[in-house]
Motif scaffolding. Structure first.
Motif, PDB file in Angstrom:
ATOM      1  N   PHE A 235       3.384   3.416   2.146  1.00 41.09           N
ATOM      2  CA  PHE A 235       2.903   4.655   1.250  1.00 41.09           C
ATOM      3  C   PHE A 235       1.975   3.929   0.267  1.00 41.09           C
ATOM      4  O   PHE A 235       0.987   4.632  -0.024  1.00 41.09           O
ATOM      5  CB  PHE A 235       4.098   4.799   0.299  1.00 41.09           C
ATOM      6  N   ARG A 236       1.869   2.762  -0.232  1.00 43.90           N
ATOM      7  CA  ARG A 236       0.968   2.324  -1.082  1.00 43.90           C
ATOM      8  C   ARG A 236      -0.396   2.137  -0.610  1.00 43.90           C
ATOM      9  O   ARG A 236      -1.470   2.828  -1.133  1.00 43.90           O
ATOM     10  CB  ARG A 236       1.505   0.729  -1.495  1.00 43.90           C
ATOM     11  N   LYS A 237      -0.440   1.944   0.793  1.00 44.79           N
ATOM     12  CA  LYS A 237      -1.772   1.890   1.473  1.00 44.79           C
ATOM     13  C   LYS A 237      -2.603   3.356   1.650  1.00 44.79           C
ATOM     14  O   LYS A 237      -3.655   3.551   1.858  1.00 44.79           O
ATOM     15  CB  LYS A 237      -1.763   1.178   2.801  1.00 44.79           C
ATOM     16  N   GLN A 238      -1.601   4.179   2.038  1.00 42.57           N
ATOM     17  CA  GLN A 238      -1.851   5.810   2.157  1.00 42.57           C
ATOM     18  C   GLN A 238      -2.310   6.390   0.925  1.00 42.57           C
ATOM     19  O   GLN A 238      -2.444   7.712   0.755  1.00 42.57           O
ATOM     20  CB  GLN A 238      -0.403   6.364   2.777  1.00 42.57           C
ATOM     21  N   GLY A 239      -2.007   5.624  -0.166  1.00 40.62           N
ATOM     22  CA  GLY A 239      -2.152   6.228  -1.766  1.00 40.62           C
ATOM     23  C   GLY A 239      -1.193   7.172  -2.041  1.00 40.62           C
ATOM     24  O   GLY A 239      -1.349   7.985  -2.946  1.00 40.62           O
ATOM     25  N   ASN A 240       0.139   7.144  -1.501  1.00 42.15           N
ATOM     26  CA  ASN A 240       1.155   7.939  -2.021  1.00 42.15           C
ATOM     27  C   ASN A 240       2.161   7.180  -2.951  1.00 42.15           C
ATOM     28  O   ASN A 240       3.170   6.599  -2.650  1.00 42.15           O
ATOM     29  CB  ASN A 240       2.181   8.179  -0.806  1.00 42.15           C
ATOM     30  N   VAL A 241       1.615   6.952  -4.157  1.00 48.20           N
ATOM     31  CA  VAL A 241       2.087   6.218  -5.301  1.00 48.20           C
ATOM     32  C   VAL A 241       3.547   6.466  -5.552  1.00 48.20           C
ATOM     33  O   VAL A 241       4.501   5.524  -5.724  1.00 48.20           O
ATOM     34  CB  VAL A 241       1.274   6.079  -6.539  1.00 48.20           C
ATOM     35  N   GLY A 242       3.987   7.833  -5.642  1.00 43.57           N
ATOM     36  CA  GLY A 242       5.418   7.935  -6.072  1.00 43.57           C
ATOM     37  C   GLY A 242       6.232   7.529  -4.884  1.00 43.57           C
ATOM     38  O   GLY A 242       7.256   7.003  -5.227  1.00 43.57           O
ATOM     39  N   SER A 243       6.033   7.739  -3.853  1.00 43.51           N
ATOM     40  CA  SER A 243       6.926   7.201  -2.564  1.00 43.51           C
ATOM     41  C   SER A 243       6.973   5.744  -2.609  1.00 43.51           C
ATOM     42  O   SER A 243       7.921   5.128  -2.341  1.00 43.51           O
ATOM     43  CB  SER A 243       6.409   7.793  -1.278  1.00 43.51           C
ATOM     44  N   ALA A 244       5.771   5.276  -2.869  1.00 45.33           N
ATOM     45  CA  ALA A 244       5.642   3.696  -2.762  1.00 45.33           C
ATOM     46  C   ALA A 244       6.618   3.267  -3.885  1.00 45.33           C
ATOM     47  O   ALA A 244       7.466   2.301  -3.748  1.00 45.33           O
ATOM     48  CB  ALA A 244       4.355   3.209  -3.124  1.00 45.33           C
ATOM     49  N   GLU A 245       6.622   3.745  -5.116  1.00 46.62           N
ATOM     50  CA  GLU A 245       7.645   3.257  -6.327  1.00 46.62           C
ATOM     51  C   GLU A 245       8.679   3.528  -5.853  1.00 46.62           C
ATOM     52  O   GLU A 245       9.736   2.440  -6.165  1.00 46.62           O
ATOM     53  CB  GLU A 245       7.100   4.113  -7.653  1.00 46.62           C
ATOM     54  N   ILE A 246       9.292   4.516  -5.161  1.00 49.05           N
ATOM     55  CA  ILE A 246      10.752   4.875  -4.906  1.00 49.05           C
ATOM     56  C   ILE A 246      10.948   3.837  -4.011  1.00 49.05           C
ATOM     57  O   ILE A 246      12.343   3.246  -4.325  1.00 49.05           O
ATOM     58  CB  ILE A 246      10.619   6.460  -4.431  1.00 49.05           C
ATOM     59  N   HIS A 247      10.482   3.644  -3.172  1.00 46.60           N
ATOM     60  CA  HIS A 247      10.868   2.768  -1.989  1.00 46.60           C
ATOM     61  C   HIS A 247      10.693   1.273  -2.425  1.00 46.60           C
ATOM     62  O   HIS A 247      11.526   0.437  -1.898  1.00 46.60           O
ATOM     63  CB  HIS A 247       9.880   2.869  -0.741  1.00 46.60           C
ATOM     64  N   ALA A 248       9.885   0.947  -3.312  1.00 46.91           N
ATOM     65  CA  ALA A 248       9.786  -0.544  -3.807  1.00 46.91           C
ATOM     66  C   ALA A 248      11.042  -0.599  -4.681  1.00 46.91           C
ATOM     67  O   ALA A 248      11.660  -1.849  -4.407  1.00 46.91           O
ATOM     68  CB  ALA A 248       8.645  -0.602  -4.725  1.00 46.91           C
ATOM     69  N   ASN A 249      11.433   0.412  -5.543  1.00 47.36           N
ATOM     70  CA  ASN A 249      12.709   0.045  -6.359  1.00 47.36           C
ATOM     71  C   ASN A 249      13.823  -0.045  -5.327  1.00 47.36           C
ATOM     72  O   ASN A 249      14.852  -0.746  -5.551  1.00 47.36           O
ATOM     73  CB  ASN A 249      12.745   1.426  -7.116  1.00 47.36           C
ATOM     74  N   TRP A 250      13.899   1.087  -4.368  1.00 49.91           N
ATOM     75  CA  TRP A 250      15.083   0.945  -3.457  1.00 49.91           C
ATOM     76  C   TRP A 250      15.074  -0.571  -2.674  1.00 49.91           C
ATOM     77  O   TRP A 250      16.275  -0.903  -2.374  1.00 49.91           O
ATOM     78  CB  TRP A 250      14.778   1.997  -2.449  1.00 49.91           C
TER      79      TRP A 250
END
Length: 529
Positions: A235-250
């Motif tokens: 998600f981070r590479k795709q520029g989807n910051v919100g989903s990247a943060e959610i999954h990083a926290n998860w």
């Protein structure tokens, strides 16, 4: 049709038992057993007999397991030469496939990747001509080739080979817990796709894995945690910051639940998260996470990690003009610095700032060098937990093809001289089309319990012939859906042995138990993670 002599039957049992020992107890006992069997077989059948060569391949597998690479190479070379002397082409090809597989595993260990791949491809082409070897070898050969490609950084080819392996194994999943093994292979494919910049395939594969984990209600083990962390990177590479943060926290939460607190992976997960918070200047979050990690400094943490933690905490305290915290973290940093470099952090710093180029400068240089190495560990898109679980080269999986060929030799003998009448000549369907049409069923375990209860009821009533007919139908169902050598035959063969025992058919019971042992060991070949 020739039947086995008692001598031949004992030989098959001894080799099968040795393979079981290798799979369950390790190389030391297996080498001892197989060396005895080799001497005996060579004496009874001759130095170049097919049975002697088969034992050489098994002995080579034990040497590989024991990391005796020179002995393994010599053993497989001798087996390869002997295989050419066999008069029956099928036997020669099967034994050659085993020897080539063994040599490929040795070459893989030596990082001779091109030669390893050529040997695996040669072994796979030979095995494909022999039904039992083709069925047992499809998944191990494709998995081994995937590992070679991954080691060569040919990630696109690796992803395709990993997925081929997973698709081959998918139809064999009977119990939901078995999906974890396939999930590992799919996750390796996703990681390879990520490294090949095929983010869409990586995302699709990871989301499928996590959906199935939830659907099957499986525990959040390390493989699934790695999928969460890798999906955050996608998600981070795709520029989807919100989903990247959610999954990083998860991912962080899942890491701390799945690994012992204070373990190197848990500490790395905390530090990786802290580094991200520092990068985005979320000081409060960074301090919170680093303090969690710092609580393990005196227990299991390496000094370099502790220095990195306290240095960052100190820097943030300075940035926030927090004098009390600054003093506290200076003291903590100095304690670790003193133990690691036998100097005083503050005094060395002052001397270096004053122009010292002696011992203090050398200590400070080592300190900053260690900080840089640790920083590089966390200045990466790939979470350390992902790299630990899915990265690198899993050399041990390259032994799977050899194990499959060793068992194929014994199963071919049994099919040739002592086929069980209860198994029809059902033909296996194409594994790839079958996999696409065979989703994992969460009802499979209940179905297994149901047929086992029905069979037990017939045996209890001493309706042996009815029990045999019932088992025959069940075996044919499995053979048609999964192949004649599916690992799911283990329980069926054990049930057949129980029926034959009740009928006082001792030899049939004995043969059924040998078969059960061989396919049972074949299951272990798939437990690569």
């Amino acid at each position: 049709m020739d039947k086995f002599t008692e001598k031949e039957l004992r030989w098959i049992e001894s080799v099968s038992d040795a393979l079981t020992t290798l799979a369950t107890s390790g190389s030391v006992q297996a080498i001892s057993k197989l060396e005895e069997i080799f001497i005996s077989t060579k004496s009874q059948y001759g130095p170049t007999h097919e049975h002697t060569t088969a034992v050489l391949n098994a002995l080579g597998a034990a040497h590989i397991s024991g990391k005796k690479w020179d002995e393994a190479r010599r053993t497989f070379k001798e087996a390869r030469q002997n295989a050419d002397l066999c008069t029956e082409q099928t036997v020669s090809e099967l034994l050659s496939a085993g020897a080539f597989s063994g040599l490929a595993a040795v070459l893989m260990q030596e990082q001779e990747y091109e030669q390893a791949l050529l040997h695996f491809e040669k072994a796979a082409s030979l095995a494909a001509r022999i039904p039992v070897a083709a069925e047992l070898g499809t998944a191990p050969f494709s998995m081994a080739e995937a590992e070679v490609y991954f080691s060569q950084k040919k990630y696109k080819q690796a992803a395709a080979a990993f997925m081929k392996t997973a698709n081959t194994l998918n139809p064999l999943i009977r119990f939901k817990e078995d999906y974890t093994h396939v999930a590992y292979i799919q996750a390796r494919a996703a990681f390879a796709s990520y490294l090949a910049e095929d983010l869409d395939h990586a995302k699709e594969t990871l989301e499928t894995i996590l959906y199935l984990r939830e659907t099957l209600d499986l525990q959040q083990g390390p493989v699934f945690v790695a999928c969460i962390n890798l999906l955050a990177a996608v998600f981070r590479k795709q520029g989807n910051v919100g989903s990247a943060e959610i999954h990083a926290n998860w991912g962080l939460e899942s890491c701390l639940e799945s690994y012992d607190m204070g373990s190197s992976i848990a500490i790395s997960a905390l530090n990786y998260a802290a580094n991200h918070y520092i990068t985005v200047k979320d000081w409060s979050k960074a301090v919170e996470v680093l303090n969690d990690a710092a609580s393990y400094v005196d227990k299991v943490m390496e000094a370099e990690e502790a220095l990195w933690i306290f240095n960052n905490l100190l820097n943030m305290a300075v940035l926030q003009n927090d004098a009390k915290s600054e003093e506290r973290y200076q003291t903590m940093l100095n304690n670790v610095y003193s133990n690691q470099y036998t100097g005083d952090y503050l005094k060395d710093k002052a001397m270096v700032e004053g122009g010292d180029q002696g011992a203090a400068a050398k200590r400070h240089q080592s300190f900053y060098s260690d900080l840089a190495k640790t920083q590089a560990k966390y200045d990466t898109d790939i979470h350390p937990q992902v790299d630990a679980e899915l990265g690198g080269s899993n050399v041990k999986v390259c032994h799977g093809a050899l194990e499959a060929m060793n068992r194929a030799y014994l199963l071919r003998l049994l099919d040739e001289k002592a086929p069980l009448e209860i198994i029809s000549a059902a033909c296996k369907k194409n594994s790839e089309s079958q996999a696409a049409a065979s989703p994992i069923s969460i009802d499979a375990q209940e179905q297994e319990v149901q047929w086992a209860q029905e069979l037990a009821g017939l045996l209890e009533q001493e309706k042996h012939q009815e029990a045999l007919s019932f088992l025959t139908d069940r075996m044919n169902q499995v053979a048609e859906a999964e192949g004649r050598y599916s690992p799911n035959f283990q329980l069926l063969y054990e049930a057949a042995a129980a029926i034959y025992d009740a009928q006082n058919k001792n030899e049939e019971a004995r043969l059924a138990r040998i078969r059960a042992g061989l396919v049972k060991n074949h299951v272990a070949v798939h437990s690569w993670n």
